[in-house]
Design a protein around this motif. Structure first.
Motif, short mmCIF file in Angstrom:
data_model
loop_
_atom_site.label_atom_id
_atom_site.label_comp_id
_atom_site.label_asym_id
_atom_site.label_seq_id
_atom_site.Cartn_x
_atom_site.Cartn_y
_atom_site.Cartn_z
N GLU A 1 0.80 -1.13 0.07
CA GLU A 1 -0.22 0.19 0.17
C GLU A 1 0.85 1.22 0.14
O GLU A 1 0.55 2.35 -0.47
CB GLU A 1 -1.04 -0.02 1.17
CG GLU A 1 -2.05 -0.89 1.07
CD GLU A 1 -3.06 -1.01 2.54
OE1 GLU A 1 -2.70 -0.19 3.34
OE2 GLU A 1 -3.98 -1.76 2.43
N LEU A 2 2.03 1.08 0.58
CA LEU A 2 2.93 2.31 0.69
C LEU A 2 3.39 2.81 -0.67
O LEU A 2 4.12 3.95 -0.86
CB LEU A 2 4.16 2.14 1.64
CG LEU A 2 3.53 1.89 3.10
CD1 LEU A 2 4.83 1.51 3.94
CD2 LEU A 2 2.78 3.43 3.48
N LYS A 3 3.64 1.86 -1.51
CA LYS A 3 4.16 2.17 -2.92
C LYS A 3 5.29 2.77 -3.09
O LYS A 3 5.83 3.57 -3.67
CB LYS A 3 3.12 2.94 -3.86
CG LYS A 3 1.87 2.29 -3.96
CD LYS A 3 1.13 3.18 -4.62
CE LYS A 3 -0.37 2.52 -4.73
NZ LYS A 3 -0.53 1.18 -5.38
N LEU A 4 6.26 2.11 -2.21
CA LEU A 4 7.75 2.49 -1.83
C LEU A 4 8.76 1.77 -2.77
O LEU A 4 8.19 0.55 -3.16
CB LEU A 4 8.29 2.60 -0.24
CG LEU A 4 7.32 3.34 0.59
CD1 LEU A 4 7.82 3.02 1.90
CD2 LEU A 4 7.52 4.86 0.30
N GLN A 5 9.95 2.16 -2.94
CA GLN A 5 10.86 1.44 -3.87
C GLN A 5 11.38 0.21 -2.50
O GLN A 5 11.52 0.69 -1.44
CB GLN A 5 12.29 2.43 -4.16
CG GLN A 5 11.73 3.24 -5.26
CD GLN A 5 11.77 2.64 -6.59
OE1 GLN A 5 12.28 1.57 -6.64
NE2 GLN A 5 11.36 3.43 -7.53
N LEU A 6 11.30 -0.87 -3.05
CA LEU A 6 11.83 -1.98 -2.06
C LEU A 6 13.44 -2.18 -2.43
O LEU A 6 14.05 -2.32 -3.46
CB LEU A 6 10.98 -3.23 -2.60
CG LEU A 6 9.52 -3.12 -2.46
CD1 LEU A 6 8.89 -4.41 -2.79
CD2 LEU A 6 8.90 -2.49 -0.99
N LEU A 7 14.00 -2.33 -1.05
CA LEU A 7 15.42 -2.71 -1.00
C LEU A 7 15.64 -4.03 -0.31
O LEU A 7 15.74 -3.88 1.12
CB LEU A 7 16.10 -1.69 -0.61
CG LEU A 7 17.84 -1.74 -0.29
CD1 LEU A 7 18.36 -2.04 -1.74
CD2 LEU A 7 18.34 -0.55 0.07
N PRO A 8 15.39 -4.93 -0.82
CA PRO A 8 15.56 -6.23 -0.19
C PRO A 8 17.16 -6.56 0.46
O PRO A 8 17.91 -5.90 -0.32
CB PRO A 8 15.32 -7.61 -1.17
CG PRO A 8 14.67 -6.63 -2.50
CD PRO A 8 15.12 -5.01 -2.23
N ASN A 9 17.19 -6.97 1.57
CA ASN A 9 18.41 -7.68 1.90
C ASN A 9 18.87 -8.70 2.08
O ASN A 9 17.89 -9.61 2.38
CB ASN A 9 18.95 -6.42 3.35
CG ASN A 9 18.13 -6.85 4.27
OD1 ASN A 9 17.70 -8.22 4.63
ND2 ASN A 9 17.62 -5.95 5.10
N THR A 10 20.25 -9.05 2.34
CA THR A 10 20.53 -10.51 2.52
C THR A 10 20.93 -10.60 4.17
O THR A 10 22.07 -11.32 4.31
CB THR A 10 21.54 -10.88 1.55
OG1 THR A 10 22.85 -9.89 1.92
CG2 THR A 10 21.14 -10.79 0.03
N ALA A 11 20.18 -10.03 4.90
CA ALA A 11 20.52 -10.37 6.40
C ALA A 11 20.51 -11.56 6.92
O ALA A 11 19.86 -12.32 6.59
CB ALA A 11 19.29 -9.38 7.14
N GLY A 12 21.67 -11.59 7.72
CA GLY A 12 21.72 -13.38 8.33
C GLY A 12 22.60 -14.11 7.60
O GLY A 12 23.00 -15.35 7.91
N CYS A 13 23.20 -13.69 6.21
CA CYS A 13 23.82 -14.38 5.48
C CYS A 13 25.40 -14.46 5.96
O CYS A 13 26.03 -13.47 6.37
CB CYS A 13 23.83 -14.06 4.34
SG CYS A 13 22.38 -14.55 3.48
N HIS A 14 26.07 -15.74 5.85
CA HIS A 14 27.47 -15.68 6.37
C HIS A 14 28.48 -16.62 5.18
O HIS A 14 29.61 -16.89 5.40
CB HIS A 14 27.36 -16.62 7.64
CG HIS A 14 27.06 -16.13 9.09
ND1 HIS A 14 25.72 -15.93 9.11
CD2 HIS A 14 27.52 -15.63 10.02
CE1 HIS A 14 25.58 -15.32 10.46
NE2 HIS A 14 26.55 -15.15 10.94
N SER A 15 27.98 -16.64 4.02
CA SER A 15 28.62 -17.41 2.92
C SER A 15 28.20 -16.66 1.72
O SER A 15 26.87 -16.11 1.75
CB SER A 15 28.39 -18.85 3.01
OG SER A 15 27.09 -19.04 2.49
#
Length: 264
Positions: free
Chosen positions: A64-78
């Motif tokens: 609903e906010l219609k924002l640009q999405l910036l997915p992240n790779t949080a929690g990755c170690h490799s």
């Protein structure tokens, strides 16, 4: 230096990016994002899986906010974990943007520099527009930029610490030595004055999560950070007065008041 806030060709008016985690409720998250005026939001596929029915309200609010999405790779170690999660995020969120997080130390969540470079190189070759979360190390940032990362996200302090700018010299050096890079300070800012400080240094933007989400009033704090970012940017563009080690009166003191001269 940038007059416009440009992320891989996408112009944003707001220089504040907010995260979507840790809020007391999805509704408060939505209100804070709206109050901040931000145009981009980070989110983690690992923490909030869209296929889980329990997260449907969260995703509906985000849409609903219609924002640009910036997915992240949080929690990755490799490298493989980060690449796989980035590819899944691109398929689900339909964006080439990826905030690359690849943690090397679980105590302070410091990025692993060698693996970060490897993962960035792999993702860039795969067509991603990579925004690496990194430390304020000049050599690492130069290598990432030379690889093709047009946007870098150095920390001010460890994630979620709220300590503010621990090494002003390092951040100033990054800004001076990478004048054409888009630099967004990510992690460690705790109060609006911290955001204002880095914007006054000439950084292009600020990314926050904990400082807003964990505030007693997230909505009001989002507004405060928005105002601080804008003030810091204006101050940078205006140009600060030079510092000096002696007093300099703003009102001239040479000569005597005219009435004293007449009395004499």
């Amino acid at each position: 230096m940038h007059s416009d806030f440009n992320i891989y060709g996408t112009q944003l008016n707001s220089r504040l990016i907010l995260g979507s985690a840790l809020y007391p409720s999805p509704a408060l998250m939505q209100q804070a994002l709206q109050q901040s005026g931000c145009e981009a939001v980070t989110l983690s596929l690992r923490r909030q899986a869209p296929e889980q029915q329990g997260g449907e309200q969260f995703w509906q609010l985000i849409r609903e906010l219609k924002l640009q999405l910036l997915p992240n790779t949080a929690g990755c170690h490799s490298v493989q974990q980060a690449v796989t999660l980035a590819q899944m995020s691109r398929e689900i969120f339909q964006t080439n943007w990826i905030k690359l997080e690849l943690i090397g130390d679980d105590y302070n969540l410091q990025p692993e520099p060698m693996l970060l470079l490897q993962a960035a190189e792999h993702l860039l070759a795969d067509g991603f527009e990579v925004l690496p979360y990194c430390t304020d190390d000049l050599v690492l940032c130069k290598r990432l930029y030379e690889l093709g990362c047009k946007v870098l996200m150095p920390w001010a302090a460890p994630i979620g610490s709220g300590l503010g700018v621990l090494n002003p010299y390092a951040l100033r050096t990054l800004r001076e030595r990478l004048p054409d890079a888009t630099l967004i300070v990510d992690a460690g800012l705790g109060v609006p004055s911290h955001a204002c400080q880095v914007m006054e240094m000439g950084f292009d933007g600020v990314l926050l999560n904990s400082a807003v989400a964990l505030a007693k009033d997230p909505v009001l704090m989002a507004l405060a950070f928005s105002q601080a970012v804008a003030a810091g940017r204006s101050a940078f563009l205006a140009g600060a007065m030079p510092k000096q080690d002696f007093a300099s009166p703003s009102t001239p003191v040479l000569g005597m008041p005219f009435w004293l001269q007449e009395a004499l």
